[in-house]
Design an enzyme around this catalytic site. Structure first.
Site, PDB file in Angstrom:
ATOM      1  CG  HIS A  72     -13.823  -6.420   5.153  1.00  0.00           C
ATOM      2  ND1 HIS A  72     -13.355  -6.316   4.008  1.00  0.00           N
ATOM      3  CD2 HIS A  72     -13.750  -7.695   5.457  1.00  0.00           C
ATOM      4  CE1 HIS A  72     -14.237  -7.265   3.601  1.00  0.00           C
ATOM      5  NE2 HIS A  72     -14.314  -8.863   4.402  1.00  0.00           N
ATOM      6  CG  HIS A 113      -7.258  -4.641  -1.806  1.00  0.00           C
ATOM      7  ND1 HIS A 113      -6.733  -5.306  -1.867  1.00  0.00           N
ATOM      8  CD2 HIS A 113      -8.633  -4.279  -1.571  1.00  0.00           C
ATOM      9  CE1 HIS A 113      -8.175  -6.407  -1.822  1.00  0.00           C
ATOM     10  NE2 HIS A 113      -9.426  -5.637  -1.396  1.00  0.00           N
ATOM     11  CG  ASP A 163     -14.998  -0.434   0.954  1.00  0.00           C
ATOM     12  OD1 ASP A 163     -16.662  -0.123   1.072  1.00  0.00           O
ATOM     13  OD2 ASP A 163     -14.163  -0.453   1.204  1.00  0.00           O
TER      14      ASP A 163
HETATM   15  N1  CMC Z   1      -3.325   5.002   3.809  1.00  0.00           N
HETATM   16  C1  CMC Z   1      -2.077   5.309   4.329  1.00  0.00           C
HETATM   17  N2  CMC Z   1      -1.385   3.962   4.336  1.00  0.00           N
HETATM   18  C2  CMC Z   1      -2.224   3.301   3.917  1.00  0.00           C
HETATM   19  C3  CMC Z   1      -3.041   2.593   3.809  1.00  0.00           C
HETATM   20  C4  CMC Z   1      -3.122   4.279   3.883  1.00  0.00           C
HETATM   21  N3  CMC Z   1      -5.445   3.857   3.676  1.00  0.00           N
HETATM   22  N4  CMC Z   1      -2.614   1.409   3.381  1.00  0.00           N
HETATM   23  C5  CMC Z   1      -1.597   0.860   3.283  1.00  0.00           C
HETATM   24  N5  CMC Z   1      -0.633   1.579   3.580  1.00  0.00           N
HETATM   25  C6  CMC Z   1       1.268   1.993   3.919  1.00  0.00           C
HETATM   26  C7  CMC Z   1       1.140   1.473   5.162  1.00  0.00           C
HETATM   27  O1  CMC Z   1       1.423   2.753   6.362  1.00  0.00           O
HETATM   28  C8  CMC Z   1       1.946   0.955   4.898  1.00  0.00           C
HETATM   29  O2  CMC Z   1       2.840   1.576   5.517  1.00  0.00           O
HETATM   30  P1  CMC Z   1       4.860   1.175   5.368  1.00  0.00           P
HETATM   31  O3  CMC Z   1       5.017   0.062   4.928  1.00  0.00           O
HETATM   32  O4  CMC Z   1       5.135   2.283   5.524  1.00  0.00           O
HETATM   33  O5  CMC Z   1       4.185   0.734   7.140  1.00  0.00           O
HETATM   34  C9  CMC Z   1       2.230   0.099   3.483  1.00  0.00           C
HETATM   35  O6  CMC Z   1       1.031   0.900   3.187  1.00  0.00           O
HETATM   36  C10 CMC Z   1       1.591  -1.223   2.968  1.00  0.00           C
HETATM   37  O7  CMC Z   1       0.191  -1.107   4.476  1.00  0.00           O
HETATM   38  P2  CMC Z   1      -0.752  -2.692   5.084  1.00  0.00           P
HETATM   39  O8  CMC Z   1      -1.125  -1.904   6.464  1.00  0.00           O
HETATM   40  O9  CMC Z   1       0.412  -3.331   5.360  1.00  0.00           O
HETATM   41  O10 CMC Z   1      -1.362  -3.244   3.750  1.00  0.00           O
HETATM   42  P3  CMC Z   1      -2.037  -4.713   3.927  1.00  0.00           P
HETATM   43  O11 CMC Z   1      -2.124  -5.080   3.269  1.00  0.00           O
HETATM   44  O12 CMC Z   1      -1.790  -5.192   5.267  1.00  0.00           O
HETATM   45  O13 CMC Z   1      -3.578  -3.427   4.538  1.00  0.00           O
HETATM   46  C11 CMC Z   1      -5.582  -2.420   3.875  1.00  0.00           C
HETATM   47  C12 CMC Z   1      -4.407  -3.563   3.755  1.00  0.00           C
HETATM   48  C13 CMC Z   1      -7.448  -2.696   3.129  1.00  0.00           C
HETATM   49  C14 CMC Z   1      -6.417  -2.998   5.775  1.00  0.00           C
HETATM   50  C15 CMC Z   1      -5.297  -1.024   4.202  1.00  0.00           C
HETATM   51  O14 CMC Z   1      -4.603  -0.291   2.765  1.00  0.00           O
HETATM   52  C16 CMC Z   1      -6.407  -0.171   4.518  1.00  0.00           C
HETATM   53  O15 CMC Z   1      -5.620   0.133   6.001  1.00  0.00           O
HETATM   54  N6  CMC Z   1      -6.381   0.545   3.902  1.00  0.00           N
HETATM   55  C17 CMC Z   1      -7.891   1.936   4.334  1.00  0.00           C
HETATM   56  C18 CMC Z   1      -9.263   1.039   4.889  1.00  0.00           C
HETATM   57  C19 CMC Z   1     -10.496   0.676   3.657  1.00  0.00           C
HETATM   58  O16 CMC Z   1     -10.021   1.020   2.668  1.00  0.00           O
HETATM   59  N7  CMC Z   1     -10.194  -0.734   3.545  1.00  0.00           N
HETATM   60  C20 CMC Z   1     -11.232  -1.071   2.693  1.00  0.00           C
HETATM   61  C21 CMC Z   1     -10.554  -1.923   1.630  1.00  0.00           C
HETATM   62  S1  CMC Z   1     -11.107  -2.831   0.160  1.00  0.00           S
HETATM   63  C22 CMC Z   1     -12.756  -3.116   0.718  1.00  0.00           C
HETATM   64  C23 CMC Z   1     -12.574  -4.117   1.650  1.00  0.00           C
HETATM   65  O17 CMC Z   1     -12.023  -5.542   0.764  1.00  0.00           O
HETATM   66  O18 CMC Z   1     -13.161  -4.282   2.226  1.00  0.00           O
END
Ligand code: CMC
Length: 422
Positions: A263, A302, A358
Site C-alpha cells: 500500500h 493496482h 507510487d
Molecule cells: N509486479 C509483478 N507482478 C504483479 C505486480 C507487480 N507489481 N502486481 C500484480 N502482479 C501480478 C500478480 O503476480 C498476479 O499474477 P498471476 O495472475 O500470474 O498470479 C497478477 O498480477 C494479479 O495480481 P494480484 O496480486 O492478484 O493483484 P492485487 O489486486 O491483489 O494486488 C497490488 C494489487 C497493488 C497489491 C499489487 O499490484 C502489488 O503488489 N503491486 C506492487 C506494490 C505497489 O506498487 N503498491 C501500491 C499500490 S497504489 C497506492 C496505494 O494504494 O497504496
C-alpha cells in the site's frame, strides 16, 4: 429489460429476484434466500462495502474524481486545504468558508507540550518515522478524551480539524526525532504546505520559505494522495470506526495499514528497488526476476486501475518541474526504462499492470531532500483527510459494526486430549 438478477437455489428450486441499483446487488436479498451460505470474497475484490459520495474511480478508464471534480483539474487549480474542504463537505468552499477553514487548521497545528516532549522520547533513536507517526496519532486519543463522543457533529468537526492540522507537525516531529534534529515549531504565517516544509527542513533560520516550484509540487502531491475511495487504509479506518472507536485510533489503524509495502509503503519500496537495480543496463535482468515471480515490480499494478493510474501521469509531469530546480534524479532513467520495458512486455500487458501513484512520487521526494523512510509519512499527511471524510460519512450513514463472516475449514468437533496421550 429488467434491471435485476435472479438467483435460484437449485437444491430447492426457490428463487429471489434482486434489483441492480447503482451497479450493485444487495447481498441481504441473497441472505433471505440462503441464510447461512456466505459469499466467499477474501480480499473484497467483488464486494462493495458501502455506498459513498466522496470519490469516483473508474479503473478501466483510468479516471479519478473527488466529489465529481476530475483529479487533473484539482491538481492544477486547487490547494490541499481547499480539496480537503471539498472532500469533507461535498462542495468547493466560497472565499469566506475557505478562509475560515484555513484559519481553523492553522490555529490547531501545535502539539500539547507534554506530548511533544515525552511521547517521542519513549522510542529508540532510529525508530522508523511511520512507526512513530502511527503511535503518535493513537497517542493523541489520550489527549482528547472528548473525541469519544462521535455522535456529536460539532465535536467530530473539532477532531477532524485537529487531525488535519496536526498531521504535518507529527510527521515532521517524527522525522526530526529519527534524525536527532531539534523540533521546529509550526508557523502561522505560512500556508499548510510551506509550513510542513519549514518544520521538515529549516535548521537555524526563522524566515524559511520553500522554493515556489517545490512548494507547488508538494501541493500537487498532497492533492493526488488526499483520497482514493475504499482502499486498504480507508477500509481499516472504517472498520475500526464502525466499532465507534474515536477518530484518532481509527486514523492510527489507517496509518498502520498504509505502512505496508503493498500500500503506501510502496513509494519507499520503489526507491529501494531502483537503488538495488542500480544501472540502466540491469533493468532487463531485474524484469526477468519479476516475471519469474522472485520480485514484484514495486509501484506497478493496482487492484482497481487496469489502465494508467491518472495520478502517476500527473506526478511524472510534475517531476520535470522539480528536477528543473533540484537537478535530475539519477534514478529517473532506470524508472523510465522499467516503465518502457513493462508496458511492452506481455507479462505486464496481459495482467494490465501499469505504473501507480507510487512509481514516480519517490523520485520527486528524494530530489527534494526527503529521506526514503519518510516517504510513506508524506502519503499519510494528505490521506488523513480522506480517512476522515470516509469516517464521517460512515457515521452519518448510521452504519453497523463491520463484521464479515468466514468459511470455516478447520477440524470438526473433537474431545480434548490429555497431555500424556498426545
Ligand atoms: N509486479 C509483478 N507482478 C504483479 C505486480 C507487480 N507489481 N502486481 C500484480 N502482479 C501480478 C500478480 O503476480 C498476479 O499474477 P498471476 O495472475 O500470474 O498470479 C497478477 O498480477 C494479479 O495480481 P494480484 O496480486 O492478484 O493483484 P492485487 O489486486 O491483489 O494486488 C497490488 C494489487 C497493488 C497489491 C499489487 O499490484 C502489488 O503488489 N503491486 C506492487 C506494490 C505497489 O506498487 N503498491 C501500491 C499500490 S497504489 C497506492 C496505494 O494504494 O497504496
Amino acid at each position: 429489460m429488467s434491471e435485476t438478477i435472479t438467483i435460484t437455489d437449485n437444491r430447492t428450486g426457490e428463487s429471489v429476484e434482486v434489483p441492480i441499483v447503482n451497479g450493485a446487488v444487495d447481498a441481504t436479498e441473497w441472505k433471505k434466500l440462503m441464510p447461512g451460505t456466505w459469499f466467499a470474497d477474501p480480499a473484497f475484490s467483488t464486494t462493495a462495502s458501502t455506498e459513498s459520495a466522496i470519490t469516483y474511480l473508474d479503473g478501466g478508464a483510468g479516471q479519478l474524481e473527488y466529489r465529481g471534480y476530475p483529479i487533473d483539474q484539482l491538481a492544477e487549480n486547487s490547494t490541499h486545504l481547499e480539496v480537503s474542504y471539498l472532500l469533507l463537505n461535498g462542495e468547493l468552499p466560497n472565499k469566506t468558508q475557505l478562509d475560515s477553514w484555513v484559519e481553523d487548521v492553522t490555529t490547531h497545528t501545535y502539539l500539547h507540550e507534554n506530548f511533544r516532549r515525552h511521547v517521542h522520547d519513549a522510542f529508540h533513536y532510529n525508530a522508523h518515522p511511520m512507526g512513530l507517526l502511527t503511535s503518535s496519532v493513537a497517542g493523541l486519543s489520550t489527549f482528547y478524551p472528548e473525541s469519544k463522543d462521535i455522535e456529536d457533529p460539532e465535536n467530530r468537526q473539532r477532531q477532524i480539524t485537529r487531525l488535519v492540522a496536526k498531521m504535518p507537525t507529527l510527521a515532521a516531529a517524527a522525522y526530526r526525532f529519527s534524525r536527532g534534529l531539534p523540533f521546529v515549531f509550526p508557523r502561522n504565517d505560512l500556508d499548510y504546505t510551506s509550513n510542513f516544509l519549514s518544520m521538515m527542513f529549516s535548521i537555524a533560520e526563522d524566515d524559511y520559505v520553500p522554493d515556489p516550484a517545490l512548494r507547488k509540487a508538494m501541493e500537487i502531491l498532497f492533492i493526488l494522495h488526499a483520497d482514493h475511495e475504499q482502499n486498504c487504509s480507508t477500509t481499516a479506518a472504517r472498520v475500526v470506526g464502525s466499532a465507534h472507536a474515536d477518530p484518532y485510533v481509527s486514523v492510527a489503524a489507517a496509518c498502520a495499514a498504509l505502512y505496508g509495502p503493498r500500500h503506501g509503503g510502496a513509494n519507499e519500496a520503489v526507491l529501494r528497488m531502483l537503488a538495488e537495480i542500480g544501472t540502466y543496463e540491469n533493468v532487463p535482468a531485474y524484469m526477468e526476476r519479476v516475471k519469474g515471480g522472485e520480485e514484484r515490480l514495486m509501484g506497478f499494478g493496482h487492484r482497481v486501475y487496469k489502465n494508467y493510474d491518472p495520478r502517476a501521469a500527473i506526478i511524472k509531469e510534475a517531476a520535470h518541474d522539480v528536477f528543473k530546480v533540484t537537478g535530475q534524479n539519477p534514478l529517473l532513467d532506470i524508472a523510465l526504462k522499467l516503465e518502457e520495458v513493462a508496458l511492452a512486455d506481455p507479462y505486464f500487458v496481459e495482467r494490465k499492470l501499469y505504473p501507480n501513484v507510487d512509481f514516480y512520487s519517490g523520485l520527486i521526494y528524494q530530489s527534494m531532500g526527503f529521506p526514503v523512510e519518510i516517504f510513506t509519512v508524506l502519503f499519510a499527511i494528505p490521506r488523513t483527510v480522506g480517512w476522515l471524510a470516509h469516517w464521517q460519512e460512515m457515521l452519518e450513514q448510521g452504519s453497523r459494526i463491520a463484521r464479515p463472516r468466514q468459511v470455516y475449514t478447520g477440524e470438526a468437533t473433537r474431545d480434548y486430549v490429555a497431555m500424556s496421550d498426545r
